[in-house]
Design a protein around this motif. Structure first.
Motif, short mmCIF file in Angstrom:
data_model
loop_
_atom_site.label_atom_id
_atom_site.label_comp_id
_atom_site.label_asym_id
_atom_site.label_seq_id
_atom_site.Cartn_x
_atom_site.Cartn_y
_atom_site.Cartn_z
N PHE A 246 2.21 29.40 63.11
CA PHE A 246 2.57 29.30 61.70
C PHE A 246 1.67 30.17 60.86
O PHE A 246 0.59 30.55 61.28
N ARG A 247 2.13 30.47 59.65
CA ARG A 247 1.31 31.15 58.65
C ARG A 247 1.59 30.48 57.32
O ARG A 247 2.52 29.69 57.17
N LEU A 248 0.77 30.81 56.32
CA LEU A 248 1.01 30.26 55.00
C LEU A 248 2.35 30.75 54.47
O LEU A 248 2.70 31.92 54.61
N GLY A 249 3.10 29.87 53.86
CA GLY A 249 4.40 30.22 53.31
C GLY A 249 4.30 30.79 51.91
O GLY A 249 3.22 30.90 51.32
N GLU A 250 5.46 31.14 51.36
CA GLU A 250 5.51 31.76 50.04
C GLU A 250 4.94 30.85 48.95
O GLU A 250 4.29 31.33 48.03
N LYS A 251 5.15 29.57 49.06
CA LYS A 251 4.67 28.65 48.02
C LYS A 251 3.15 28.61 47.99
O LYS A 251 2.55 28.48 46.93
N SER A 252 2.51 28.74 49.13
CA SER A 252 1.05 28.66 49.17
C SER A 252 0.37 29.97 48.81
O SER A 252 -0.76 29.98 48.33
N THR A 253 1.04 31.09 49.02
CA THR A 253 0.43 32.38 48.73
C THR A 253 0.83 32.92 47.35
O THR A 253 0.15 33.78 46.82
N GLY A 254 1.95 32.43 46.83
CA GLY A 254 2.42 32.91 45.54
C GLY A 254 3.08 34.28 45.62
O GLY A 254 3.35 34.90 44.60
N ARG A 255 3.35 34.75 46.81
CA ARG A 255 4.03 36.04 46.95
C ARG A 255 5.18 35.91 47.94
O ARG A 255 5.19 35.06 48.81
N GLN A 256 6.15 36.77 47.78
CA GLN A 256 7.32 36.74 48.64
C GLN A 256 6.97 37.37 49.98
O GLN A 256 6.58 38.53 50.04
N VAL A 257 7.10 36.60 51.05
CA VAL A 257 6.72 37.07 52.38
C VAL A 257 7.80 37.94 53.00
O VAL A 257 7.53 38.97 53.58
N VAL A 258 9.04 37.56 52.83
CA VAL A 258 10.15 38.29 53.42
C VAL A 258 10.91 39.00 52.31
O VAL A 258 11.31 38.39 51.32
N VAL A 259 11.12 40.28 52.46
CA VAL A 259 11.85 41.07 51.48
C VAL A 259 13.34 40.94 51.78
O VAL A 259 13.78 41.23 52.88
N PRO A 260 14.14 40.46 50.82
CA PRO A 260 15.58 40.34 51.07
C PRO A 260 16.23 41.71 51.26
O PRO A 260 15.85 42.68 50.60
N LEU A 261 17.18 41.78 52.17
CA LEU A 261 17.90 43.03 52.41
C LEU A 261 19.01 43.21 51.40
O LEU A 261 19.62 42.24 50.95
N ARG A 262 19.27 44.46 51.03
CA ARG A 262 20.37 44.77 50.11
C ARG A 262 21.56 45.21 50.94
O ARG A 262 21.43 45.81 51.99
N ARG A 263 22.73 44.94 50.41
CA ARG A 263 23.95 45.39 51.09
C ARG A 263 24.13 46.87 50.84
O ARG A 263 23.95 47.35 49.72
N ALA A 264 24.49 47.60 51.87
CA ALA A 264 24.71 49.05 51.74
C ALA A 264 25.97 49.31 50.93
O ALA A 264 27.01 48.69 51.15
N GLY A 265 25.85 50.22 49.98
CA GLY A 265 27.02 50.63 49.21
C GLY A 265 27.49 49.61 48.19
O GLY A 265 28.56 49.75 47.62
N GLY A 266 26.75 48.58 47.94
CA GLY A 266 27.27 47.60 47.02
C GLY A 266 26.26 47.01 46.17
O GLY A 266 26.26 46.41 45.26
#
Length: 64
Positions: A44-64
């Motif tokens: 495990f690692r510290l989650g987003e709530k404990s670090t105050g930063r977004q750990v995983v960057v959401p992917l954008r849909r191509a062309g949209g």
């Protein structure tokens, strides 16, 4: 830094058997994040709530 549940239990000063329920609650609330598993050992690692930063960057849909 990834840590095992046993290591986390030692850090907070509780037996590993008692930490299991707490760990699940911390995961569900975003304080801890499961990273991977090696055999029967979960890491495990510290989650987003404990670090105050977004750990995983959401992917954008191509062309949209």
């Amino acid at each position: 830094m990834d840590r095992t549940a046993v290591e986390l239990a030692e850090i907070v000063g509780v037996p590993a058997s008692h930490f299991s329920r707490t760990r699940r609650e911390l995961e569900a609330d975003g304080w801890l994040e499961f990273t991977h598993k090696e055999g029967q050992v979960k890491f495990f690692r510290l989650g987003e709530k404990s670090t105050g930063r977004q750990v995983v960057v959401p992917l954008r849909r191509a062309g949209g």
